[in-house]
Design an enzyme around this catalytic site. Structure first.
Site: not given
Ligand code: BV8
Length: 246
Positions: A106, A121, A103
């Site tokens: 980088d 992504h 996802q």
């Molecule tokens: C889609 C690129 C179809 C940009 C990213 C309402 C309206 C529209 C859409 C939606 C909606 N409701 C839901 C949706 C779907 C939506 C979605 O899922 N929303 C969520 C928030 C509910 N998804 C979308 O919109 C996707 N498209 O559905 O298309 C559609 C089309 C039109 C209308 C409807 C549907 C597109 C999603 C892509 C968004 N782009 N990134 C950028 O980076 O700027 S998302 C971005 O956040 C990341 O890419 C990643 O995917 C996402 C989550 O991040 P994570 O990678 O999990 O990181 P996070 O910080 O959350 O967590 C880090 C984890 O690491 C933690 O658990 C932590 O404990 C752990 N960690 C920390 N340190 C370590 C570790 N683990 C291991 N080792 C360590 N040292």
């Protein structure tokens, strides 16, 4: 400090031919890249990431969004892949079929030597025209955001919230790998963003062994056969070492 890796997991991995991995921002945390939810330190503290990483956010304030990505691009240029990225590159060479779906935007997996990387992504290093969608390789940095010769603003070639994922090819490859693998590892992701978060569940329903590597619990943890609560940069090298002597 070594994390307990059950022998049963080592044996399942050693016997596997097809392995799929999903990574999120957590695997780049030990390289110094803030995870997506804490990417908003300092200047960005009072903006919601889902505000900046959306077409509406860009339309509302193209300069602010362009500069947020420019700062993230700068930061990424200054860091190195960490032992977690390097361990995954080593793992890839060990299995007949190994698909790394990320996802992250980088390029750190590629810089660590991973070959079969599926970027769900997009990639922050690429820039495209916000109207024609064509990737633009060089652009004037006279204004922020710069413009395409067609007059429209340029934007990062990443998938924003509410946008469809790129060429269905990437998602189709990821879904196929999830449906066919014997072991699926979810590493460093909060497992909240769809459709990426659906991949481990697809693997689970296809009978794969689900492994999660994350210091914290996530919505996936209760589905995982093995939840290794630790940092990817610590756990993955241990996993590789145990496999080497399996
Ligand atoms: C889609 C690129 C179809 C940009 C990213 C309402 C309206 C529209 C859409 C939606 C909606 N409701 C839901 C949706 C779907 C939506 C979605 O899922 N929303 C969520 C928030 C509910 N998804 C979308 O919109 C996707 N498209 O559905 O298309 C559609 C089309 C039109 C209308 C409807 C549907 C597109 C999603 C892509 C968004 N782009 N990134 C950028 O980076 O700027 S998302 C971005 O956040 C990341 O890419 C990643 O995917 C996402 C989550 O991040 P994570 O990678 O999990 O990181 P996070 O910080 O959350 O967590 C880090 C984890 O690491 C933690 O658990 C932590 O404990 C752990 N960690 C920390 N340190 C370590 C570790 N683990 C291991 N080792 C360590 N040292």
């Amino acid at each position: 400090m070594s994390i307990l890796i059950p022998q049963e997991l080592i044996e399942r991995l050693a016997a596997a031919r097809r392995v799929a991995v999903l990574t999120g921002a957590g695997i780049s945390a030990e390289s110094g890249i803030p995870t997506f939810r804490d990417a908003l330190t300092g200047l960005w503290a009072n903006y919601d990431p889902q505000e900046l990483a959306t077409p509406e956010g860009f339309a509302r304030n193209p300069k602010l969004v362009w500069e947020w990505y420019a700062e993230r691009r700068q930061r990424i240029a200054g860091v190195q892949p960490n032992p977690g990225h390097l361990a995954l590159a080593a793992l890839e060479r060990r299995f007949a079929q190994f698909t790394l779906v990320t996802q992250n935007i980088d390029s750190l997996h590629q810089r660590a030597g991973s070959l079969a990387v599926v970027e769900l992504h997009g990639n922050i290093a690429r820039v495209k025209c916000s109207r024609e969608e064509t990737v633009v390789n060089e652009f004037p940095d006279s204004e922020s955001p710069p413009r395409c010769p067609c007059g429209a603003f340029l934007r990062p070639d990443v998938v924003w919230f509410g946008e469809m994922l790129p060429a269905a090819e990437a998602l189709a490859r990821a879904e196929a790998a999830a449906g066919q693998c014997e072991v699926f590892l979810s590493i460093g992701t909060s497992a909240q963003v769809y459709p990426a978060a659906e991949l481990p569940l697809r693997a689970l329903s296809a009978g794969a062994t689900i492994v999660e590597i994350n210091p914290e619990r996530t919505p996936l943890t209760r589905h995982a056969h093995f939840a290794l609560q630790g940092a990817a940069g610590k756990v993955l090298p241990q996993l590789v070492a145990r496999l080497a002597s399996a």
